[in-house]
Design an enzyme around this catalytic site. Structure first.
Site, PDB file in Angstrom:
ATOM      1  N   GLU A 176       0.881  -1.097  -0.026  1.00 21.87           N
ATOM      2  CA  GLU A 176       0.147  -0.055  -0.022  1.00 21.87           C
ATOM      3  C   GLU A 176       0.950   1.335   0.203  1.00 21.87           C
ATOM      4  O   GLU A 176       0.764   2.190   0.926  1.00 21.87           O
ATOM      5  CB  GLU A 176      -0.998  -0.099   1.127  1.00 21.87           C
ATOM      6  CG  GLU A 176      -1.902  -1.145   0.936  1.00 21.87           C
ATOM      7  CD  GLU A 176      -3.113  -1.127   2.155  1.00 21.87           C
ATOM      8  OE1 GLU A 176      -3.084  -0.446   2.928  1.00 21.87           O
ATOM      9  OE2 GLU A 176      -4.130  -2.063   2.047  1.00 21.87           O
ATOM     10  N   GLU A 297      -4.403  -9.239  -0.263  1.00 22.55           N
ATOM     11  CA  GLU A 297      -5.402  -8.639   0.914  1.00 22.55           C
ATOM     12  C   GLU A 297      -6.650  -8.703   0.695  1.00 22.55           C
ATOM     13  O   GLU A 297      -6.976  -8.072  -0.458  1.00 22.55           O
ATOM     14  CB  GLU A 297      -5.015  -7.459   1.440  1.00 22.55           C
ATOM     15  CG  GLU A 297      -3.542  -7.630   2.380  1.00 22.55           C
ATOM     16  CD  GLU A 297      -3.136  -6.228   3.146  1.00 22.55           C
ATOM     17  OE1 GLU A 297      -4.113  -5.688   3.370  1.00 22.55           O
ATOM     18  OE2 GLU A 297      -1.970  -6.174   3.212  1.00 22.55           O
TER      19      GLU A 297
END
Ligand code: AHR
Length: 486
Positions: A176, A297
């Protein structure tokens, strides 16, 4: 009762294998995911092998975990691997600023992670630190883990008790990066990625390199990172969590109404569009799809259980989570040609977990049983099929070792449905048939009642020649394995 017909496509199609890595797991230094959940230390009264809980490993081995991602997530970008090697008493204590500021004593480090992978029999997916680390730190870590002895790093590994090198199959470079991984802009990240990946040494087999992709539908990120760096990566990651509403109003994991059942499921089903849309954007720069999509994820993100540390993301898991796991697997499998790995968040005690623990006790969640029933699709050939009805029905049909494997998920809260599938070959007698079903939409297991929701043998089907009719109960997942008769 509706009738859903699933037709097997007659078209000649190239063979698509459902990668076993689509059933991957993720364990981060977050809450009780590692500490207490997996790792208790060698001196613990809880039965363990080399500090790792034996009850947890025994349960997880049954679902054939193919790959485990570690050490984060967000934590990866504050993780410095040297803090987690050597004598326990000398390991550096830090505050886990990603997750609640609690003390992280680094007792679970590199050796413990690879020992966990050994016990589980799975591949290692290591996510390195691009946020606060250095290129040299990353290169040294890979050398420490994978080089045969002779260099200072590899000799240090031997001195710390493991002369044989381990293997890193998958390597994530950043996590991220648009948020907790450094708040980078896409052009900047793409250049940082190019620089780091240049210095990934390969001492023990190929390393599959994964770049940090977008959160959901940030297509500017996808476009720019793919444009600048696609020729330097094997995989491009995508993260998507299922939310009842927003991150500020996540909804209760157990006490929810029919609207919340629907909104969480709706959020989960967005995975299909997110995959389609990201693949579309990726193809503009990589028309031959050399870069795989990796959903490293995914899962439900609900309010943390009352009375627990909210930063620990501990949530219960109901039949609704199981329906979402199966629905998501069916989406991944449909896209198996381009989506090659996925990692549910997270394996134990965090978010949509397989297992919950309380001291020396453990319970299997409804999601665990979905993984148990879908494991037969690992590395099976996808059978192309389409459905003429039933928005509440999703399915995977595959073929492996002379058997058809059928999984059907009915996400309706009220309606059973009859599902008919017509194959191109005569069917033999099923050798496996299981159902996981809810009576109430929030059925779940507790430490007091650990067997409320579990998979059970199922005989609600009939077979005639090349056709099977399955009675698909509301709120259920069914898997049936059938040998091909001729
Ligand atoms: O899985 C929990 C967190 O969600 C991860 O650490 C992070 O990557 C994401 O935002």
């Amino acid at each position: 009762m509706l009738l859903v017909k699933v037709y097997i496509s007659e078209k000649e199609k190239e063979k698509v294998t459902i990668s076993k890595y689509l059933q991957g797991q993720f364990a981060e230094h977050l809450g009780r995911g590692i500490y207490g959940g997996l790792w208790v230390g060698k001196e613990s009264d809880i039965p363990n092998i080399n500090g790792i809980r034996s009850d947890i490993v025994e349960a997880l081995k049954k679902i054939n975990i193919p790959v485990l991602r570690w050490p984060g997530g967000s934590f990866a970008d504050q993780y410095h691997w040297r803090d987690g090697i050597g004598d326990y008493k000398d390991r550096r204590k830090i505050f886990n600023n990603s997750w609640g500021g609690v003390v992280e004593d680094n007792s679970f480090g590199t050796h413990e992670f690879f020992e966990l992978c050994r016990q589980l029999g799975c591949e290692a997916y290591v996510n390195v630190n691009l946020g606060s680390g250095t290129v040299r730190e990353m290169a040294d870590w890979i050398e420490y883990v994978t080089a045969k002895t002779g260099s200072t790093m590899a000799d240090l590994r031997a001195k710390n008790g493991h002369p044989e090198p381990w293997k890193i199959k998958f390597l994530g470079l950043g996590n991220e990066a648009w948020m907790g991984g450094g708040y980078m802009r896409p052009d900047y990240y793409a250049d940082v990625y190019r620089r780091y990946q240049t210095y990934v040494p390969e001492y023990n087999g190929d390393i599959y390199k994964i770049a940090s992709g977008p959160g959901e539908c940030d297509f500017e990120w996808t476009d720019k990172v793919m444009d600048i760096a696609h020729s330097f990566m094997d995989g491009f990651s995508l993260h998507h969590y299922s939310l009842t509403d927003t991150f500020y109003n996540k909804g209760d994991a157990v006490n929810f109404d029919e609207t919340e059942w629907g909104s969480l499921l709706y959020s989960a089903k967005r995975m299909d569009d997110l995959i389609n849309d990201n693949l579309y954007h990726m193809a503009a720069y990589d028309p031959e799809h050399k870069v795989d999509l990796v959903v490293d994820e995914w899962g439900t993100w609900l309010e943390a259980e009352k009375g627990t540390n909210p930063a620990f993301l501990y949530q219960q898991n109901t039949i609704r989570d199981a329906i979402i796991a199966a629905t998501t697997f069916n989406i991944f499998n449909k896209h198996a040609k381009y989506v090659k790995m996925a990692n549910i968040a997270q394996m134990v005690n965090v978010l949509q977990a397989m297992i919950l623990t309380k001291d020396d006790k453990m319970i299997l969640t409804p999601t665990y049983f979905v993984f148990d029933m879908y494991k037969f699709h690992q590395d099976a050939d996808l059978i192309d099929a389409y459905c003429n009805n039933g928005s509440d029905i999703s399915y995977t049909i595959s073929h492996k070792n002379g058997e058809y494997i059928i999984s059907v998920c009915n996400s309706s809260i009220t309606a059973d449905e009859d599902v008919t599938i017509k194959f191109n070959h005569k069917l033999g007698a099923p050798n496996y048939s299981k159902i996981l079903a809810g009576k109430e939409m929030n059925d779940h297991n507790t430490f007091e009642e650990p067997k409320n929701v579990k998979e059970e043998s199922y005989s609600g089907y009939s077979i005639s020649n090349n056709e099977i009719n399955i009675s698909s109960k509301k709120m259920s997942i069914i898997t049936i394995k059938i040998p091909v008769a001729e």
